[in-house]
Design a protein around this motif. Structure first.
Motif, PDB file in Angstrom:
ATOM      1  N   MET A   1       0.825  -1.202   0.000  1.00  0.00           N
ATOM      2  CA  MET A   1       0.000   0.000   0.000  1.00  0.00           C
ATOM      3  C   MET A   1       0.861   1.255   0.000  1.00  0.00           C
ATOM      4  O   MET A   1       1.827   1.363   0.759  1.00  0.00           O
TER       5      MET A   1
ATOM      6  N   TRP B   1      -6.902  16.082   7.225  1.00  0.00           N
ATOM      7  CA  TRP B   1      -6.487  15.135   6.174  1.00  0.00           C
ATOM      8  C   TRP B   1      -5.216  14.384   6.554  1.00  0.00           C
ATOM      9  O   TRP B   1      -5.126  13.162   6.395  1.00  0.00           O
TER      10      TRP B   1
ATOM     11  N   GLU C   1      -5.821  11.890   9.500  1.00  0.00           N
ATOM     12  CA  GLU C   1      -6.637  10.733   9.135  1.00  0.00           C
ATOM     13  C   GLU C   1      -5.914   9.854   8.096  1.00  0.00           C
ATOM     14  O   GLU C   1      -6.090   8.636   8.085  1.00  0.00           O
ATOM     15  N   GLY C   2      -5.083  10.469   7.267  1.00  0.00           N
ATOM     16  CA  GLY C   2      -4.271   9.682   6.346  1.00  0.00           C
ATOM     17  C   GLY C   2      -3.243   8.843   7.076  1.00  0.00           C
ATOM     18  O   GLY C   2      -3.029   7.666   6.768  1.00  0.00           O
TER      19      GLY C   2
ATOM     20  N   ASP D   1      -3.513   7.842  10.146  1.00  0.00           N
ATOM     21  CA  ASP D   1      -4.274   6.788  10.840  1.00  0.00           C
ATOM     22  C   ASP D   1      -4.488   5.590   9.913  1.00  0.00           C
ATOM     23  O   ASP D   1      -4.344   4.435  10.329  1.00  0.00           O
ATOM     24  N   ALA D   2      -4.857   5.875   8.678  1.00  0.00           N
ATOM     25  CA  ALA D   2      -5.093   4.784   7.721  1.00  0.00           C
ATOM     26  C   ALA D   2      -3.803   3.991   7.494  1.00  0.00           C
ATOM     27  O   ALA D   2      -3.827   2.753   7.429  1.00  0.00           O
TER      28      ALA D   2
ATOM     29  N   ALA E   1      -3.341   0.031   8.436  1.00  0.00           N
ATOM     30  CA  ALA E   1      -2.948  -0.925   7.383  1.00  0.00           C
ATOM     31  C   ALA E   1      -1.708  -1.697   7.809  1.00  0.00           C
ATOM     32  O   ALA E   1      -1.630  -2.918   7.626  1.00  0.00           O
TER      33      ALA E   1
ATOM     34  N   ARG F   1       0.227  -2.125  -4.925  1.00  0.00           N
ATOM     35  CA  ARG F   1      -1.040  -2.717  -5.362  1.00  0.00           C
ATOM     36  C   ARG F   1      -2.220  -1.807  -5.015  1.00  0.00           C
ATOM     37  O   ARG F   1      -3.203  -1.746  -5.723  1.00  0.00           O
ATOM     38  N   LEU F   2      -2.122  -1.131  -3.873  1.00  0.00           N
ATOM     39  CA  LEU F   2      -3.236  -0.314  -3.405  1.00  0.00           C
ATOM     40  C   LEU F   2      -2.691   1.084  -3.083  1.00  0.00           C
ATOM     41  O   LEU F   2      -1.650   1.207  -2.435  1.00  0.00           O
TER      42      LEU F   2
ATOM     43  N   LEU G   1      -3.844   4.864  -1.526  1.00  0.00           N
ATOM     44  CA  LEU G   1      -4.839   5.733  -0.883  1.00  0.00           C
ATOM     45  C   LEU G   1      -4.291   7.143  -0.854  1.00  0.00           C
ATOM     46  O   LEU G   1      -3.140   7.364  -0.489  1.00  0.00           O
ATOM     47  N   THR G   2      -5.135   8.107  -1.210  1.00  0.00           N
ATOM     48  CA  THR G   2      -4.686   9.494  -1.308  1.00  0.00           C
ATOM     49  C   THR G   2      -5.446  10.356  -0.297  1.00  0.00           C
ATOM     50  O   THR G   2      -6.676  10.302  -0.239  1.00  0.00           O
ATOM     51  N   PHE G   3      -4.694  11.099   0.482  1.00  0.00           N
ATOM     52  CA  PHE G   3      -5.306  11.971   1.488  1.00  0.00           C
ATOM     53  C   PHE G   3      -4.797  13.389   1.315  1.00  0.00           C
ATOM     54  O   PHE G   3      -3.639  13.601   1.049  1.00  0.00           O
TER      55      PHE G   3
ATOM     56  N   TYR H   1     -15.096   7.636   4.861  1.00  0.00           N
ATOM     57  CA  TYR H   1     -14.018   8.053   5.762  1.00  0.00           C
ATOM     58  C   TYR H   1     -13.896   9.578   5.693  1.00  0.00           C
ATOM     59  O   TYR H   1     -14.454  10.214   4.790  1.00  0.00           O
TER      60      TYR H   1
ATOM     61  N   LEU I   1     -11.105   0.959  10.368  1.00  0.00           N
ATOM     62  CA  LEU I   1     -10.325   1.165   9.152  1.00  0.00           C
ATOM     63  C   LEU I   1      -9.743  -0.147   8.610  1.00  0.00           C
ATOM     64  O   LEU I   1      -9.420  -0.242   7.429  1.00  0.00           O
TER      65      LEU I   1
ATOM     66  N   VAL J   1      -8.885  -1.730   4.647  1.00  0.00           N
ATOM     67  CA  VAL J   1      -7.712  -2.476   4.183  1.00  0.00           C
ATOM     68  C   VAL J   1      -8.161  -3.805   3.571  1.00  0.00           C
ATOM     69  O   VAL J   1      -7.724  -4.190   2.474  1.00  0.00           O
TER      70      VAL J   1
END
Lengths: 125, 130
Positions: free
Chosen positions: A11, A24, A27-28, A30-31, A35, A120-121, A123-125, B40, B112, B116
């Motif tokens: 990720m 932002w 919380e980004g 945190d993600a 993960a 592969r994954l 995420l944009t914050f 989110y 969260l 994932v």
């Protein structure tokens, strides 16, 4: 400037916002932490205003918002150790890699494209 | 293909929810599977059961519910992002000693970690943000 990347992962979390104006960045991050706790290999790209997160000393201020400096310090405990900084943003804000809270590899636009392709994954914050 | 959506914009404040719903409808019309929409950041406001938009605007919360009813799409809301913004289901409301709740099924509060998992399950996870 890096033209080839040793690292890839599960990720890529792209952080594009400065620390204090919004949630932002928090919380980004945190993600990214969640993960990593779920066993993903996570890389962080600080892009545009997001590189301001790497200016040392992003502590809670007078407004009572949570600071992000402590969260950046926690990343290593979650085995998040791949950090990339948008080179054009570093130039724009007159920041040098040595100024940053985390050891981050400066990357140009073409390398950012490679980074996105090699995870592969995203995420944009 | 199996899809998941990540929605991070508040309804009516930004285009994100409108675009995500249009994308969702188009996916399903093309025969794809939309497994889950994950809300989110400010996207959690999409789950408010108390939303009461004027009649000449699309009712976004009802549109999300329709995706669940018509297509079985799961509607998951990040619990940490929701609670701090005043979005609680009955259980969380009771746990925090509040009167009333602002989230109800088919929306569900999750962690969260579910995002994932979703990213790992689906062929494509598409983000809609302001």
């Amino acid at each position: 400037m890096s033209s080839s990347l040793a690292a890839n992962g599960d990720m890529l979390v792209i952080l594009r916002h400065a620390p204090h104006g919004s949630s932002w960045l928090r919380e980004g991050l945190d993600a990214a932490l969640v993960a990593a706790a779920f066993g993903q290999r996570v890389s962080l790209l600080f892009q545009g205003d997001g590189i301001m997160a790497l200016v040392p000393g992003q502590e809670p201020g007078a407004l009572g918002q949570k600071g992000t400096a402590a969260t950046l310090d926690m990343l290593a405990m979650y085995d998040i150790e791949s950090f990339y900084a948008d080179a054009s943003a570093l130039d724009r804000f007159d920041m040098a890699p040595d100024d940053l809270q985390l050891p981050s590899l400066p990357v140009d636009g073409a390398t950012i494209a490679q980074l996105i392709a090699s995870h592969r994954l995203v995420l944009t914050f | 293909m199996r899809y998941g959506l990540l929605v991070q914009g508040a309804p009516y404040s930004s285009q994100a929810s409108h675009s995500a719903l249009r994308f969702a409808t188009a996916l399903i019309a093309r025969g794809h599977q939309l497994e889950c929409v994950f809300f989110y950041h400010d996207g959690v406001y999409n789950a408010s059961r108390l939303a009461a938009p004027p009649q000449d605007e699309p009712h976004l919360v009802d549109a999300w519910r329709g995706l669940n009813a018509g297509h079985g799409t799961q509607l998951q809301v990040c619990i940490a992002a929701a609670l701090r913004r005043g979005l609680l289901d009955e259980r969380e409301s009771a746990r925090h000693g509040k009167t009333g709740h602002s989230i109800e099924p088919p929306f569900e509060l999750t962690g969260l970690g579910q995002l994932v998992d979703l990213g790992n399950q689906v062929d494509r996870l598409v983000t809609f943000a302001p």
